[in-house]
Design an enzyme around this catalytic site. Structure first.
Site, PDB file in Angstrom:
ATOM      1  CB  CYS A 138      67.251  22.835  47.740  1.00 54.56           C
ATOM      2  SG  CYS A 138      67.905  21.203  47.317  1.00 54.56           S
TER       3      CYS A 138
ATOM      4  CE  LYS B 261      65.987  19.947  40.311  1.00 49.32           C
ATOM      5  NZ  LYS B 261      65.551  19.252  41.547  1.00 49.32           N
TER       6      LYS B 261
HETATM    7  O1  LIG Z   1      64.281  22.029  46.598  1.00 39.83           O
HETATM    8  C1  LIG Z   1      64.430  20.806  46.435  1.00 39.83           C
HETATM    9  N1  LIG Z   1      63.668  19.944  47.137  1.00 39.83           N
HETATM   10  C2  LIG Z   1      63.826  18.624  47.078  1.00 39.83           C
HETATM   11  O2  LIG Z   1      63.136  17.879  47.802  1.00 39.83           O
HETATM   12  N2  LIG Z   1      64.748  18.099  46.223  1.00 39.83           N
HETATM   13  C3  LIG Z   1      65.354  18.921  45.241  1.00 39.83           C
HETATM   14  C4  LIG Z   1      66.775  18.503  44.938  1.00 39.83           C
HETATM   15  O3  LIG Z   1      67.399  17.818  45.760  1.00 39.83           O
HETATM   16  O4  LIG Z   1      67.250  18.931  43.883  1.00 39.83           O
HETATM   17  N3  LIG Z   1      65.332  20.313  45.568  1.00 39.83           N
END
Ligand SMILES: O=C1NC(=O)NC(C(=O)O)N1
Length: 309
Positions: A128, A46
């Site tokens: 993001c 993540k």
């Molecule tokens: O880079 C991102 N892409 C997404 O589609 N969602 C996540 C997020 O919102 O954390 N982050």
């Protein structure tokens, strides 16, 4: 036996499959689950920020027949957790995804990674769409150049960037002109299609709470956009910069298409949520069957060889 092996940033990936950053890779338990998926070639964390984040209000994810919408807001345990994780022994190569809420945060974070003993790959998320009030950095070409110039003034380890989708051929030219000036190991394209809106007609309401229901789109509906971005960047970027294809994968044929457009590795996100981690075994089988039917024994036999008319 088919040859699925490739190298990236000095690491050997025994399979072309990755998890898409953000999906089933935020907690120690989720990361341990990924270790157990033998069809996965590598593990992507993540996106980690300097400080731990709770992320946006819920509901912040909604599943659709044709894909997904998310407005997570970078919930994560903070970069120390993920930097510790990737420095442990793993049977598969890792990609440490990082994100900053400011250029200063990005620099501070990557200086910690540079100073650590981590020798694997790092991926800077410049795309993001869901941090309230924050732009998708990679839509600002000048800022992207500025950030990468500062990063590469000290960062010597393998580094890639996660890009948002572009929709204008001139924008492909412009972002490629920036990226080609830096010793990147890869670009990962695409991140979700930013700021879509899903409406529940029966309730006459949005389906996610943050940002009035605006969120990033994923899954089957974004496949043509993902393939276009993989193809356009493969055509424009230095061969030394690999392409990781992300977006819209639900079948082995979709994986084949990503590789045909130039992807070295292919990530799966929304479909993992829909189907579970068993999706990778299905995708590997379907890809293998397609390759055998066509007489291909290695991904190199068709990578980047999309024909035009
Ligand atoms: O880079 C991102 N892409 C997404 O589609 N969602 C996540 C997020 O919102 O954390 N982050």
């Amino acid at each position: 036996k088919l040859n699925f092996t490739s190298t990236l940033g000095g690491q050997t990936f025994n399979s072309p499959f990755l998890n898409a950053s953000g999906i089933h890779c935020q907690t120690a338990e989720e990361l341990a689950d990924l270790e157990g998926v033998k069809e996965l070639g590598g593990i992507v964390t993540k996106s980690a920020t300097l400080e731990a984040r709770a992320g946006n209000d819920k509901p912040r994810y909604y599943d659709l027949a044709y894909g997904s919408i998310n407005s997570m807001g970078l919930p994560n345990s903070g970069y120390n957790f993920y930097l510790d994780y990737v420095q442990k022994e793993h049977a598969k190569p890792t990609i440490l995804s990082v994100a900053g809420l400011s250029v200063a945060d990005v620099i501070k974070l990557l200086k910690e990674v540079q100073a650590s003993d981590y020798q694997g790959l790092t991926e800077l998320n410049l795309s993001c769409p869901n941090v309230i009030g924050e732009p998708q950095t990679a839509y600002d070409f000048e800022t992207t150049r500025k950030v990468l110039t500062e990063v590469f003034s000290f960062f010597t380890k393998p580094l890639g960037v996660k890009l948002p989708p572009y929709f204008d051929l001139v924008h492909f030219d412009q972002i490629a002109a920036v990226l080609n000036d830096f010793p990147l190991t890869h670009v990962n394209t695409i991140n979700s299609v930013g700021n879509g809106l899903v409406v529940d007609v029966e309730k006459e309401q949005v389906v996610t709470k943050p940002k009035g229901g605006f969120g990033g789109l994923g899954g089957a509906m974004v496949l043509p956009t993902a393939l276009a971005n993989v193809r356009a960047l493969r055509q424009r970027l230095n061969p030394s910069i690999a392409i990781l294809g992300t977006g819209g994968v639900t079948t082995g044929a979709d994986v084949f298409a990503h590789i045909l457009c130039g992807a070295q590795l292919v990530s799966v996100g929304t479909q993992v949520i829909k189907e579970g981690l068993g999706v990778y075994a299905r995708l590997e089988k379907e890809l293998s069957d397609i390759m055998e039917a066509k007489g291909y024994t290695s991904l190199e036999d068709f990578r980047g060889k999309l024909q035009v008319m």
